[in-house]
Write a protein that holds these residues in place. Structure first.
Motif, PDB file in Angstrom:
ATOM      1  N   SER A 297      -9.854   6.294   4.510  1.00 27.97           N
ATOM      2  CA  SER A 297      -9.155   6.624   2.812  1.00 27.97           C
ATOM      3  C   SER A 297      -7.973   6.122   3.233  1.00 27.97           C
ATOM      4  O   SER A 297      -7.787   6.139   4.563  1.00 27.97           O
ATOM      5  CB  SER A 297      -8.712   8.461   3.195  1.00 27.97           C
ATOM      6  OG  SER A 297      -7.785   8.600   3.149  1.00 27.97           O
ATOM      7  N   ILE A 298      -7.019   6.069   2.212  1.00 24.21           N
ATOM      8  CA  ILE A 298      -5.408   5.209   2.828  1.00 24.21           C
ATOM      9  C   ILE A 298      -4.722   6.261   3.112  1.00 24.21           C
ATOM     10  O   ILE A 298      -3.469   5.782   3.425  1.00 24.21           O
ATOM     11  CB  ILE A 298      -5.132   4.971   1.218  1.00 24.21           C
ATOM     12  CG1 ILE A 298      -3.524   4.297   0.676  1.00 24.21           C
ATOM     13  CG2 ILE A 298      -4.838   6.429   0.901  1.00 24.21           C
ATOM     14  CD1 ILE A 298      -4.073   2.573   1.298  1.00 24.21           C
TER      15      ILE A 298
ATOM     16  N   TRP B 204       0.502  -1.512   0.041  1.00 23.73           N
ATOM     17  CA  TRP B 204       0.338   0.545  -0.006  1.00 23.73           C
ATOM     18  C   TRP B 204       0.647   1.321  -0.408  1.00 23.73           C
ATOM     19  O   TRP B 204       0.659   2.695  -0.242  1.00 23.73           O
ATOM     20  CB  TRP B 204      -0.765   0.088   1.779  1.00 23.73           C
ATOM     21  CG  TRP B 204      -2.218  -0.847   1.563  1.00 23.73           C
ATOM     22  CD1 TRP B 204      -2.029  -2.102   1.907  1.00 23.73           C
ATOM     23  CD2 TRP B 204      -2.677  -1.464   0.486  1.00 23.73           C
ATOM     24  NE1 TRP B 204      -3.103  -3.035   1.558  1.00 23.73           N
ATOM     25  CE2 TRP B 204      -4.020  -2.189   0.759  1.00 23.73           C
ATOM     26  CE3 TRP B 204      -3.451  -0.412  -1.165  1.00 23.73           C
ATOM     27  CZ2 TRP B 204      -4.829  -2.802   0.233  1.00 23.73           C
ATOM     28  CZ3 TRP B 204      -4.589  -1.506  -2.515  1.00 23.73           C
ATOM     29  CH2 TRP B 204      -5.107  -1.966  -1.622  1.00 23.73           C
TER      30      TRP B 204
ATOM     31  N   ALA C 268      -9.456   1.435   4.261  1.00 26.19           N
ATOM     32  CA  ALA C 268      -8.963   2.282   3.531  1.00 26.19           C
ATOM     33  C   ALA C 268      -9.725   2.742   2.499  1.00 26.19           C
ATOM     34  O   ALA C 268     -10.481   3.887   1.562  1.00 26.19           O
ATOM     35  CB  ALA C 268      -7.672   2.180   2.266  1.00 26.19           C
TER      36      ALA C 268
END
Length: 405
Positions: A364-365, A233, A360
């Protein structure tokens, strides 16, 4: 002969590291091509890691049946076929099918080579072994970034890595007779590089009943969780939160793996003077500092420093924990426990990165850095508890010897 053969093992670990970082580097480009949601990469990683879990659990029995050398050859061949399959995959179904042999091959060779080196070589060789894994993991994103930033596609990157794997298969086949010869000639006293001494009372205890084994599993679980989450990620975090291009993000991820690689190269020399336990603890604290840099609202350049710090911190942890296995839990149990540790480690790779991907997709990431910090803290706590148990066992063993005297 032993030195030449060690080089062959190092090359095998380069090949083991190459595919580990490919999916994360390529995913920002693969995702829109396939029209898949962000978290699909996490699912693919679960399939790959699931294969490694199965092969790691079975590695002890398989190695006993056919030997470490043959297991290594077969495993590398499986990964080569799988990587070639990735390059031709036309849908998610084919990606999943190719992910299965990729995981099975990676898990078997990992467990086999780790125990071979832990049993027959000293601590600095274990660090350098995983340094060469870092060479492969660093080259993976670099090779992929070259292809996705040029006139070729990510598929060509997978073909290039597959060719390297097939070349190694040929080399391993030629050197297959050396495995048993070198093993017979290597007589290494494993206690020289550790703070602990093997306990003869462990010989009659089942592996999973040995004190500290399950806590060690927790440490491996969260270590691989951190490493896999960073690799899978990290690019998406840099692209979506730090607003970098996919090619630039892939290069930045290579710096993370470069931190692991350089750190393990240096660690190999440091182990000659400093114990594994101190190196493990120092690495965990360094990784935590790097993760904190990722969460702070500071210029984007500091994020690169954070990635490098996490890589440098992770560098000594895994090889040092692996090399402690025969000493902590007995040489007679080491192959089986090594396989269990690999399985648990890959369980961390299986579930922790997808957990972040699932969260996420809903939030959100940007939560990436929070997850990394939590994983590192849990790894540190479990590792310190193992150290405490081992010191207690050593103290009790010395008391028993004194009473018998």
């Amino acid at each position: 002969m032993a030195t030449f053969f060690l080089i062959i093992i190092y090359m095998a670990f380069i090949s083991l590291g190459l595919p580990d970082s490919m999916l994360g580097a390529a995913w920002p480009v693969m995702q829109p091509e396939y029209g898949l949601p962000l978290e699909t990469a996490g699912f693919l990683y679960m399939v790959i890691a699931g294969g490694t879990i199965v092969s790691s659990l079975l590695s002890g029995k398989v190695i006993k049946m056919i030997g470490t050398g043959k297991v290594t050859v077969i495993s590398v061949f499986m990964t080569a076929i799988a990587l070639l399959g990735f390059s031709f995959s036309s849908s998610l179904i084919w990606l999943i099918i190719c992910a299965i042999p990729l995981g099975l091959g990676g898990g078997a060779v990992d467990a086999a080579l780790n125990n071979y080196v832990a049993t027959h070589y000293k601590a600095h060789h274990m660090s350098w072994l995983h340094c060469f894994w870092g060479v492969g993991a660093t080259l993976g994103p670099i090779i992929m970034s070259v292809f996705i930033s040029g006139q070729f596609s990510w598929r060509s990157g997978y073909v290039a890595i597959a060719i390297i794997q097939f070349s190694l298969v040929v080399l391993l086949l030629v050197t297959l007779p050396l495995w048993n010869k070198v093993a017979k000639n290597r007589q290494v006293e494993i206690t020289e590089d550790s703070d602990y001494s093997p306990d003869v009372n462990l010989q009659n205890v089942k592996p999973l009943q040995i004190k500290g084994v399950k806590l060690a599993f927790v440490s491996f679980f969260f270590y691989c969780g951190v490493e896999a989450t960073m690799g899978l990620w990290g690019s998406s975090f840099l692209v979506n939160i730090k607003e970098l291009s996919p090619a630039t993000a892939a290069k930045w991820i290579s710096f993370f793996y470069a931190g692991i690689t350089i750190g393990r190269l240096v660690t190999g020399f440091i182990t000659l003077k400093i114990s594994n336990l101190i190196l493990i603890r120092t690495g965990q604290i360094t990784a935590l500092i790097g993760a904190i840099l990722l969460i702070l609202p500071i210029p984007v350049s500091f994020s690169l420093v954070g990635f490098i710090f996490v890589g440098l911190g992770l560098a000594p942890i895994y090889p040092c924990m692996l090399h402690e296995t025969p000493v902590r839990f007995g040489k007679e149990h080491s192959q089986r426990i090594m396989g269990y540790q690999m399985a648990v480690a890959y369980t961390g790779s299986t579930f922790l990165p997808p957990l972040l991907g699932l969260m996420a997709s809903q939030l959100s990431i940007g939560i990436f850095s929070i997850f990394i910090i939590v994983y590192i803290i849990l790894m540190l706590i479990s590792s310190e508890k193992v150290n405490t148990l081992m010191k207690t066992r050593l103290f009790q063993s010395k008391e028993d010897i004194d009473l018998k005297a």
